[in-house]
Design an enzyme around this catalytic site. Structure first.
Site, short mmCIF file in Angstrom:
data_model
loop_
_atom_site.label_atom_id
_atom_site.label_comp_id
_atom_site.label_asym_id
_atom_site.label_seq_id
_atom_site.Cartn_x
_atom_site.Cartn_y
_atom_site.Cartn_z
N GLY A 185 58.14 -16.93 68.29
CA GLY A 185 57.93 -17.79 68.43
C GLY A 185 56.09 -18.28 68.42
O GLY A 185 55.85 -18.30 67.86
N ILE B 244 68.17 -11.01 74.62
CA ILE B 244 67.21 -10.67 75.95
C ILE B 244 68.35 -10.52 76.95
O ILE B 244 68.19 -10.62 78.07
CB ILE B 244 66.26 -11.13 76.64
CG1 ILE B 244 65.65 -12.60 76.35
CG2 ILE B 244 64.86 -10.92 75.18
CD1 ILE B 244 65.44 -13.49 77.17
N THR C 64 63.02 -23.60 76.16
CA THR C 64 61.50 -23.82 76.06
C THR C 64 62.17 -25.78 76.16
O THR C 64 61.02 -26.65 76.00
CB THR C 64 60.46 -23.21 75.67
OG1 THR C 64 60.69 -23.95 73.59
CG2 THR C 64 59.70 -22.16 75.48
N ASP D 222 55.00 -24.31 84.43
CA ASP D 222 54.68 -25.75 85.83
C ASP D 222 55.27 -26.89 86.42
O ASP D 222 55.02 -26.30 87.34
CB ASP D 222 53.23 -26.12 84.88
CG ASP D 222 53.14 -27.24 83.83
OD1 ASP D 222 54.65 -26.03 82.44
OD2 ASP D 222 53.33 -28.37 83.17
N TYR E 290 65.30 -26.64 83.38
CA TYR E 290 63.62 -25.56 82.79
C TYR E 290 63.38 -25.33 83.74
O TYR E 290 63.15 -24.05 83.70
CB TYR E 290 63.48 -26.52 81.68
CG TYR E 290 62.35 -25.93 80.94
CD1 TYR E 290 62.03 -24.69 80.44
CD2 TYR E 290 60.66 -25.69 81.46
CE1 TYR E 290 61.21 -24.16 80.23
CE2 TYR E 290 60.31 -25.53 80.79
CZ TYR E 290 60.04 -23.75 80.17
OH TYR E 290 58.82 -22.82 79.73
N LYS F 224 63.45 -21.18 84.87
CA LYS F 224 62.16 -20.34 84.60
C LYS F 224 61.76 -19.69 85.96
O LYS F 224 61.61 -18.15 86.30
CB LYS F 224 61.08 -20.91 84.56
CG LYS F 224 61.09 -21.37 83.07
CD LYS F 224 61.35 -20.29 81.65
CE LYS F 224 59.43 -20.03 81.73
NZ LYS F 224 59.70 -18.59 80.98
#
Length: 269
Positions: free
Chosen positions: A15, A38, A63, A103, A125, A129
C-alpha cells in the site's frame, strides 16, 4: 529478515504507507494482501507463528471512506477484526505491534483532538477503525496505535494526485473549505515509526505539523481551485469538520508544506 538484531514484519506492504515503510525497514519481512488476508484468523496466526517477528507493523486497511458505507461488512472485517487477529498473533509470539488508526475516530466537534479524548466516529470507516483499536487493546498489551490523517505518498492514489489530475481536466476545481486537518506525508510517517517502536505502549497522534482546510491544501498544489462548502460537495460518508490530531507524546514532524514540497520533488514535478 533482520533489522539489526530485530526481526520486523510489515503487513500491508504494497500500500501507499506500506511501500514507504518497506523503504525505512528494507530488511523486514514484507506481506501484501496477496500474501496474507488479515480477515482470516487462522492464516494470520499461522503467518506470524511461522515468521516469529519481534515487531509487527500493520499498514493493512480498507481506507475508501465512501466505499466503507457501501461495504460495511468488509470494512469491519478488515479494519476491525483483522487487527484483532494480528494482535492475538503478536501476543502469542511476544512481538510488539504497531498499528495505524485514523483521525476519523472523532466526530470533529472539537477543533483539536488529543490522544486521551473519547472517540465518537460519524461514519462507518471511523467506526470500523475504532473497533480495530479496541480489538488490539483487548488482545495485546505491547501495542502502539498510531492515529494518522490526510495521507499522501508516492505509492498510491491520494489527494495531491487527485488535485493534479483534476486541474488538468477542469477549468476550475471545487474543494471544500470547511473541513480542517493535518496533511501527512507517508515517508515522514514511516521514518517516525523507528522512534515509536521504542516508546511506551499507548495511542499516539502522528501527523505533519500545521493545520489547513482541504481548500488550503489544494491551493498549495494547483492554481485553478475555488472554495465551496461541504453542503455544495456532498459525499456518501459524513466527514468530521475538524479532524485535527494533537500530538502530545513525541516531537512534532516538519510542516506539511515542507513535506508537500519534498513529495512533489520526489515525483519529479
Amino acid at each position: 529478515m533482520v533489522v539489526g538484531a530485530i526481526k520486523t514484519l510489515i503487513i500491508g506492504a504494497s500500500g501507499m504507507l506500506g511501500s514507504d515503510l518497506c523503504k525505512v525497514f528494507p530488511d523486514a519481512i514484507k506481506l501484501a494482501h496477496k500474501n496474507l488476508d488479515i480477515t482470516d484468523r487462522e492464516q494470520v496466526i499461522e503467518s506470524v507463528l511461522k515468521t516469529k517477528p519481534d515487531i509487527v507493523i500493520n499498514a493493512a486497511a480498507y481506507t475508501n471512506v465512501d466505499g466503507c458505507e457501501d461495504n460495511q461488512e468488509l470494512a469491519f472485517q478488515v479494519n476491525g477484526s483483522g487487527p484483532g487477529y494480528i494482535a492475538e498473533a503478536c501476543s502469542i509470539v511476544g512481538a510488539k505491534l504497531v498499528h495505524f488508526s485514523t483521525d476519523y475516530v472523532f466526530d470533529g466537534s472539537k477543533k483539536e483532538h488529543m490522544e486521551s479524548d473519547v472517540p465518537s466516529p460519524i461514519n462507518v470507516y471511523g467506526d470500523s477503525k475504532l473497533l480495530g483499536e479496541k480489538k488490539i487493546i483487548e488482545n495485546i498489551n505491547d501495542y502502539r496505535i498510531v492515529r494518522i490523517s490526510w495521507l499522501f505518498g508516492i505509492h498510491g492514489e491520494n489527494f495531491v494526485e487527485t488535485m493534479l489530475r483534476s486541474s488538468g481536466e477542469m477549468d476550475t476545481v471545487k474543494v471544500v473549505n470547511d473541513q480542517f486537518g493535518k496533511p501527512t506525508y507517508t515517508m515522514d510517517l514511516a521514518c517516525k515509526i523507528r522512534e515509536i517502536i521504542d516508546l511506551n505502549p499507548r495511542i499516539y497522534h502522528i501527523t505533519n505539523d500545521g493545520i489547513c482546510s482541504w481548500y488550503e491544501f489544494a491551493f498549495s498544489i494547483i492554481d485553478n481551485v475555488t472554495p465551496c462548502t461541504s453542503e455544495e460537495f456532498p459525499r456518501k460518508a459524513k466527514r468530521p469538520k475538524y479532524s485535527v490530531l494533537v500530538n502530545t507524546k513525541t516531537e512534532p514532524m516538519r510542516h506539511w508544506r515542507e513535506a508537500l514540497k519534498a513529495y512533489l520533488q520526489e515525483r519529479n514535478i
